[in-house]
Design an enzyme around this catalytic site. Sequence first.
Site, PDB file in Angstrom:
ATOM      1  N   ALA A  10      37.768  91.352  43.316  1.00 43.58           N
ATOM      2  CA  ALA A  10      37.781  91.003  41.893  1.00 43.58           C
ATOM      3  C   ALA A  10      37.068  89.662  41.773  1.00 43.58           C
ATOM      4  CB  ALA A  10      39.217  90.897  41.397  1.00 43.58           C
ATOM      5  N   ALA A  28      41.723  81.591  38.947  1.00 43.87           N
ATOM      6  CA  ALA A  28      41.920  82.667  39.925  1.00 43.87           C
ATOM      7  C   ALA A  28      42.249  83.949  39.172  1.00 43.87           C
ATOM      8  CB  ALA A  28      43.049  82.296  40.872  1.00 43.87           C
ATOM      9  N   ASN A  29      42.511  85.028  39.897  1.00 48.60           N
ATOM     10  CA  ASN A  29      42.972  86.253  39.243  1.00 48.60           C
ATOM     11  C   ASN A  29      44.048  86.906  40.095  1.00 48.60           C
ATOM     12  OD1 ASN A  29      41.684  88.255  41.078  1.00 48.60           O
ATOM     13  ND2 ASN A  29      39.823  87.240  40.333  1.00 48.60           N
ATOM     14  N   ARG A  30      44.597  88.000  39.618  1.00 47.75           N
ATOM     15  CA  ARG A  30      45.795  88.568  40.251  1.00 47.75           C
ATOM     16  C   ARG A  30      45.495  89.519  41.398  1.00 47.75           C
ATOM     17  NH1 ARG A  30      48.836  91.438  35.908  1.00 47.75           N
ATOM     18  NH2 ARG A  30      50.136  92.023  37.666  1.00 47.75           N
ATOM     19  N   SER A  31      44.252  89.634  41.806  1.00 44.44           N
ATOM     20  CA  SER A  31      43.933  90.554  42.905  1.00 44.44           C
ATOM     21  C   SER A  31      44.646  90.111  44.186  1.00 44.44           C
ATOM     22  CB  SER A  31      42.426  90.566  43.141  1.00 44.44           C
ATOM     23  OG  SER A  31      42.158  91.254  44.340  1.00 44.44           O
TER      24      SER A  31
END
Length: 405
Positions: free
Chosen positions: A280, A213-216
């Site tokens: 993102a 995952a990512n921090r968006s």
Amino acid sequence: MPTTSNLVGKRAVLGVTGSIACYKAVDIASKLTQLGVEVDVILTRAATQFVTPLTFQSVTGRRAYRDEDLWGDEGHVLHIGIAKAANLLIVAPATANTLAKLANGIADNLLSLTAVANTAPLLVAPAMDGGMYEHPATQDNLAKLEAQGAHIVGPASGHLASGLKGVGRMEEPALLVGWARYWLGRGGPLQGRRLVVSAGGTQEAIDPVRVIANRSSGKQGYAIAQTALDLGADVTLVSGPTALAAPVGAEVVQVTSADEMLAAVLAAAKGADALIMAAAVADFKPAQASGQKIKRAKGAPTIELSANPDILQAVAAMKGRPAVLVGFAAESQDLLANAAKKLKDKDLDLLVANDISAKDAGFEVDTNRVVILARDGSQAELPLMSKAEVAAALLERVDKLLESK
Ligand code: C5P
């Protein structure tokens, strides 16, 4: 440009009738006022048993009216003046009694008189105790109001003031404010435009439990969707997993992976005027997601990655692509050089670049500091502002580009 410029100075009449849900109407008046809407509150006699005009005046900064005012200084034309100025009439909470009056054109108090004089959209939030909602007369009145073009929101089901459980609770203020924004926004500068906005990060499965995952947080994309609605656009929001509430009035398509986002964006972008890719999107995914949970006992695995499709490039290449394509670039170094290259490579009209190494901009926070690059080579460096303000600045440019095409 203020965040919700299209709502600033709009006039809403909030009719409050005799239900314990009156206290929630104060929140509606307050939230709309904070958005820049001028809220004229009219209380029925029964409503004044629960709350006072002063309660509303304290949050709206404007005079709140009650029946006695009908015979006051302004004389018998008060209701005409209030109704003529209105961009929206909200009746929340609406009791069974007031619903009956609204449906049948009965005009025997300031609120019902104003409703008959009103030509703006009517938003009604019924609130009543168990059984009253199911009564055939109430159901007939609601059907009649709907046939007359009113927008009925709720009631919700749950705990009722009598202690009963059932259908009859007024819908939550946040939802009602959402619908109020939606109706106040209609006729705005983006009226008739269809915008697709992507938001949030994607998740790429490693196994049934784990993801890349990512921090968006999705905050910037959701702010763009909400502001576009405020400006009158029809909005499709393609969203990765987030904790945010969906903007009321948007068509929301929930996706998880980049592949799912590609399919959803391609479908939504057909015939759309603009695509704003604030999401993102993961550039890489595990080449082969494991069907079973990977066991710790087997030691640290090596996960082979493969490239995800580039959604913006796929849309740029599609037949009948939206007239305006907007990309985002989150960079931690060489912001402008990387951003300009991305704009060109992806064949975009606008690119919003932000430096994610700053603490007050980019992921998770409510503020952003961006540079907007355009196809013509121009660059606008915006100061630190809220994500809603960034959305307004961006949509002003999208609107101009659409006008020029
Ligand atoms: O190349 P990069 O990922 O930095 O580009 C960011 C922009 O491209 C964003 O607007 C993002 O939504 C979009 N993007 C995309 N498909 C991908 C990766 C990013 O459309 N697979």
